[in-house]
Design an enzyme around this catalytic site. Structure first.
Site, PDB file in Angstrom:
ATOM      1  N   CYS A   9      -1.610   3.312   0.058  1.00  0.00           N
ATOM      2  CA  CYS A   9      -2.623   3.765  -0.890  1.00  0.00           C
ATOM      3  C   CYS A   9      -2.481   3.286  -2.325  1.00  0.00           C
ATOM      4  CB  CYS A   9      -2.630   5.297  -0.966  1.00  0.00           C
ATOM      5  SG  CYS A   9      -2.982   6.104   0.549  1.00  0.00           S
ATOM      6  N   CYS A 437      15.044   4.726  -4.873  1.00  0.00           N
ATOM      7  CA  CYS A 437      15.225   5.209  -3.509  1.00  0.00           C
ATOM      8  C   CYS A 437      15.518   3.985  -2.653  1.00  0.00           C
ATOM      9  CB  CYS A 437      13.960   5.909  -2.994  1.00  0.00           C
ATOM     10  SG  CYS A 437      14.090   6.337  -1.240  1.00  0.00           S
TER      11      CYS A 437
END
Lengths: 458, 458, 458, 458
Positions: A9, A437
């Site tokens: 997205c 991350c």
């Protein structure tokens, strides 16, 4: 690694701007690299939402006429890479709730890991879902909480675990939220008397807005009555920006947490070259995403940068793949080597990542077919060993070559003369002050995984 | 200069190949950069032609099912950049004649300058034209001559003045022709028991065919009864390969007259740098077509190459242009600078050409807006001063900034700190043994212009 | 009165039938006269629902391929006449709930009058609505109740006030419900080892199934584990079958409550003639819906039936209406008089109803223009004076000519030489044993109207 | 016999009328029953032709916007029933010739029997055909003759043998021609300061123009400089109006040669009844085309007319046919019997013709399935025994049941209790003063057949 990893997205919002739908159109167009399957824009006009959404590129879906029908000074938009499965249309965003009192629209980038838990809870309370997306769950939870829209969004955000950058549209109101770990980017800029919000800063730049404010991890920002108010809905946490945003997804002209994406990639190339001396004639980046790293590598290694591969700009999803028989005869469509450049040369081929290994092998073969004497593959990221549950479509563990093979085995599989990945430490070095991350490289997930834990263990 | 100049065609042929239509599909897809407006494929099966053609990209127009319906082992295909005007559909190629005795299809790349003269003559003899393209004139002339199809094509070729690379399809027969001056490229390769013909060699390469034979200027080549025969239909002449093919149109992985296009462009960059010492921090190429020249310039000048501009890959024709009001606010869509790279730097911006100057000015402004201290524009081709009548859409003389302004004036217009074009001599140097048509730079048209002479003089 | 009144739906269900989606396709095609704006089919396969729905006729929307993808032996389908308003797509049926435990689909014909009350209640409990249809409210209520799907549907039906014929699809289960007043028809037939359910019996007939069972008012019928069980969820009530179903909506070959629609219409024609002697030369029915009444009138009055008006079979919604200027010149598109038949004749023109009066006036003028000496209009229904809230789109009171004018005034308005409507009593006589809802003629609504009461009073 | 016979065209022209394209749109829409596969409109504006044509109904193809682009006061239009075969688009009319001096457009209804002979001749002279239609031949011949457009059309008409109603559009000029035998209808009316021309008078009527002038067989009519001039290009001949125009093609509200089509059909019904006394309860016409004959039959026989069959109005070409398995179970889509009307009755079923017999058998079975005690089939035309070469698609002789079977055998085949056709004499009686071509009934072709002779003899 192109066309092997997909994010799902990009989000955009426009607040108190005439031509809000047109501005959102330009914003979505600039975020199109984050999702090409579907697009949508919802606008708010005097408490009523108008919406247009559907499959296809933003510029194919919307026309001057259709944008004119989307009247209103507040808008949210979304581009999506759609996952497989029936009735996808119900999952295309923005998702709208049309209540008697108020209408609300939501756009969402990321993935909620306690999705099933929330869904069960909401269903117990009688919610009915028409699609299968976690965005619908977010919208339902917002509507079920008590209080003003802002309060309900805030309570909802506190319940969500995982990666999310949300924009919620109410009447004369936009609310933007980022998850506590800061996994997905989200920034805004002032524009005239209003504001624009976007997943990436490149979508602000193209509006001539070079001053960006990044929404903080765990922060909720309200655009209401013409002003901005910012608040934390969650305790501060160490940051875990998705490394793949820097490595692959984001456009090179975007800044993430004030670090330019192209600069990051160039630095990964530099770090790859620094401790790896190899005798070669050319550095070739796999277009388009590996060009930045190739520039960094070539510069640091002192080896000539060349354009050894050409990518067909017109490939789309509807493309008819060559049959195996045609492939065996050498037919291929997306990338072509420039024989004149490659022939007889020792080539350092820079790619941004390896997922299944099949694409890398195909490119190595192409280069050899074009006469490369040696092909040394350097990957500007570590080995991917673990699936992602935060919105990156790295599918299952079995498909990840790095989960099954060592660097040496991968080298043999892709038929390279040598292969080097970056270490996780080098990657973190390239990110400077930004916490990453790196779960897909080292399995260090930054949140509990709930029902996905099971998927991981199988 | 991207999106300012358009060529009008690419042609492809497949002879005695199972799946001829599928192979043509791949060929056209690879030639798509030569024309994105319309595509078409005609196949011959036992004397009968089946055809599918229409507006749109090859991969959007054809499906597995539709290709299956195009049965036959001989095929011709065409991609087209369509010119303005009513009933364009009648001009989409291939064009087919369905006679009682035989059916014939023609595809054509280039432009005939004695078009009107031939048209008048053919009309006098009673020919009726449904469209306005010169390809229809070629087809009519072929049908009006006496003798076998091969003889008729040969006689027709001898009458045509201008630029043309033709492929004519008869029953178990392909006939390929290049004009006497060799203005447009055309090559073929053996593939299994048959042959493929293409405007550019990149479309042969992607089929795994790296051995190419260039059809000679003034040559007619017949693929018939399984064999190839070659003959000259015109006297030898000095060659005039269109310089723009090297500079802008062709894909970098194509070879034209055995010179690789990327290598040519890199050489123009090198030559630009050689006699032009300038103190700067960065070399930035305007994507995509100027990257090769930028590499050459950077290497020769010893200045760092950088990726300072990012191009949106999703721009298509249906795009809604920003209004002037939005433009004034800085909104732009196709190119974005990477501020982090540009800011505070003296930039050498490499572009392949300047047509109207508006695009160059826009890019210079973008770079300055992103903080460039200086912008030095270097153009890897000479000043365009004259229109082209050989198939390049450089429109009228008035629109050519080079026809109205000096280098100095253009520099001011585009707001650059300095500007240099190549000389025509340098350009010819880059082409080595290949003779170039440089009419658009120096007005030296290599053929009489017939009725176009008048257009030139006004 | 053709094209002035619209009903909003037809429903269809197939239970335990191979090719359930194909059978539903045929069923919807046969119910297409009940709604031409949108169509949809949902099938259940092993607990999972697949769905295809969209705007357009059933035969335009579905292809062999798309029906094949709708696998499963249980299906529901819907045709819809869509009302105006944004985001209509969210209102197209079937509507599906995708829960963790089970998936449910609903199709609905009719209109709920306590819609707003239910909506408020459901929203209080946190339901979120994406569209504006009452079908979504029904689905949400079903999901919010406790117990098995069957129990939940039963409880929901008991809460609904108004007109509804519902089919609910669960896993290996169809549940069909009719409202307590029996306002909308719904029948089923056994087919092989399964069942089919349809709004009208004509959709059963075309499958070769002439034995129909009508679902009773206030009844809920369960098709489950291969058998049928029937139960009443509401107390018995006098029946109020919508008179418009007989007069206009239903196909002449359908039976409603065992009375054939064509026979009913013919009887209205007969009753019109019985007490109304008039000297005339011809009886002409307005095609298509008034032909049955015209036959009855002609037969009883002993006046020759003629085909005096021809309807263009190709009119669709996309039709460009003639401008007023063209209309004034006599241009019209849908109906044409046969001058040869009409000229010099005294004509009895039979129509089924008058809504706004404009269409009737246009037809009277057409007949006069074609030379009719006199035009006597006979309407095979009473004067419409009140809006409908049970699913018939008779819009607002102001638009109803019968709410503003007397029979005499209407006669003058439509420029007829004489005009007669039926009385409500005559209409009821034609219906024999079947109780009719005649609210649109006499304002005798058969249920409380809730928030619609207000609309009525203004 | 519905959907078994197809004619191939309707033509329309508008001369000196503002909004010529819009008027043509209405005209074509009214002629749509003559061809539903493709539509096209060409307009002339200051010597330049604009055209839009394509597959589909007129009202689906054209929009307000697209009609606005078709500027000009002179227009021609065409609706077409397309025959099978590749590249049909090249055959869609109008067909346009774009010469240097003038542009010409042609529309054509009918079929030329010396087509091949003309084609060979034109090809010898060098004409090139892109499609396979005879209209292209006509256009080429027009362009090849000497003299003004009018003279060239006149010379061309004199060369054509077969059925044709032509409209040719030049600059400020329309030329309308009918073949010497008068096989296809063509009429015109004055409209304001201009004229309209149409295949059928119904398309004039809908413009409010009830005064029609029929163009005579062998006549050429010129609309030029605002006036009409009429001339004969061929010797007078006995008239041979296509009987099928009256029987099946034309709309009932059209007049052909001053005889109303509905009146003709009613008369055939009357004549069928006159000499054929049969005891029956009902007369049922097969909708839509047999209704007129049924009225005539019922009236003359004194048997009640009933609406025993209902036709689904939404059937189109894209319809998915029921498989044989479904058919065997009784599934059918287009026609349904009204059981209530048919059950227990002796039915006279009136149809307009029998081609292959399969449709008739299906309808007889439907009626029996619905409970008819007896079904007596009466056909309002003679037995079709011979193919048509004048523009009616009655395909090959083998497919004609009347070419292989006697009336008695056909009766058995269609499973009727009795069967009667009209005699050719009765048909001619119904036509009164109008001479009919009855070749399909008696093989009496009114022209030489050229190469079609051979087809006939096989």
């Amino acid at each position: 690694m192109f066309d092997e990893i997909h994010e799902e997205c990009g989000v955009f919002g426009a607040y108190r701007l005439p031509q809000a739908s047109l501005i959102t159109y330009y914003g979505l167009h600039t975020l199109q690299h984050r999702g090409q399957e579907a697009s949508g824009i919802a606008v708010m006009d005097q408490g009523k939402i108008s919406i247009q959404k559907g499959k296809g590129l933003t510029i194919d879906l919307f026309t001057k006429e259709s944008l004119k029908k989307l009247k209103g000074e507040t808008a949210v938009g979304h581009v999506r890479y759609s996952t497989a499965g029936g009735q996808e249309n119900a999952n295309i965003q923005p998702i709208v709730a049309r209540g008697l009192k108020e209408q609300v629209a939501v756009v969402h980038n990321g993935q909620i890991v306690n999705e099933k838990e929330l869904r069960v809870e909401l269903e117990k309370e009688g919610c009915i879902f028409q699609g299968t997306s976690d965005s619908e769950i977010i919208l339902h939870n917002i509507q079920k909480e008590k209080g003003s829209l802002y309060e309900r969004v805030k309570k909802t955000a506190a319940k969500l675990v995982g990666a999310f950058s949300l924009i919620v549209m109410g009447e004369d109101e936009l609310i933007a939220v980022r998850d506590q770990k800061g996994l997905r980017p989200l920034s805004f800029s002032k524009m005239e008397d209003g504001y624009v919000i976007a997943s990436e800063t490149c979508a602000l730049d193209i509006l001539g807005l070079y001053e960006h404010t990044e929404i903080l991890p765990g922060e909720i920002v309200r655009f209401y009555k013409g002003i901005v108010s910012r608040e934390r809905y969650a305790l501060p946490s160490f940051q875990y920006m998705c490394a793949m945003e820097y490595i692959y997804f984001a456009r090179p002209d975007s800044d993430i947490e004030s670090i330019n994406v192209h600069a990051f990639r160039k630095e990964t190339g530099r770090l790859l070259a620094k401790n790896d001396w190899i005798e070669a004639d050319l550095v070739v980046g796999v277009p388009d995403s590996s060009l930045s790293a190739a520039i960094g590598y070539a510069e640091c290694a002192g080896i000539e940068l060349e354009q050894g591969l050409v990518k067909n700009r017109f490939v789309t999803r509807t493309f008819i793949q060559p049959t195996q028989a045609l492939r065996d005869r050498g037919v291929r469509m997306k990338l072509s080597p420039i024989k004149d450049v490659i022939e007889g040369k020792r080539v350092v081929m820079i790619d941004d990542s390896i997922v299944r290994g099949t694409t890398s092998r195909r490119i190595v073969r192409l280069l050899k077919e074009a006469g490369a004497k040696e092909v040394h593959v350097r990957i500007a990221s570590p080995i991917i060993t673990s699936p992602c549950f935060y919105g990156v479509d790295t599918s299952t563990k079995e498909e990840l070559i790095g989960a099954r093979m060592s660097e040496e085995q991968i080298k043999d599989y892709i038929e390279a003369d040598s292969l080097k990945f970056m270490s996780v430490e080098e990657l973190k070095e390239a990110a400077g002050h930004v916490g990453l991350c790196t779960a897909c490289f080292d399995g260090a997930y930054c949140t509990p995984l709930f029902s996905y834990q099971e998927k991981l263990e199988n």
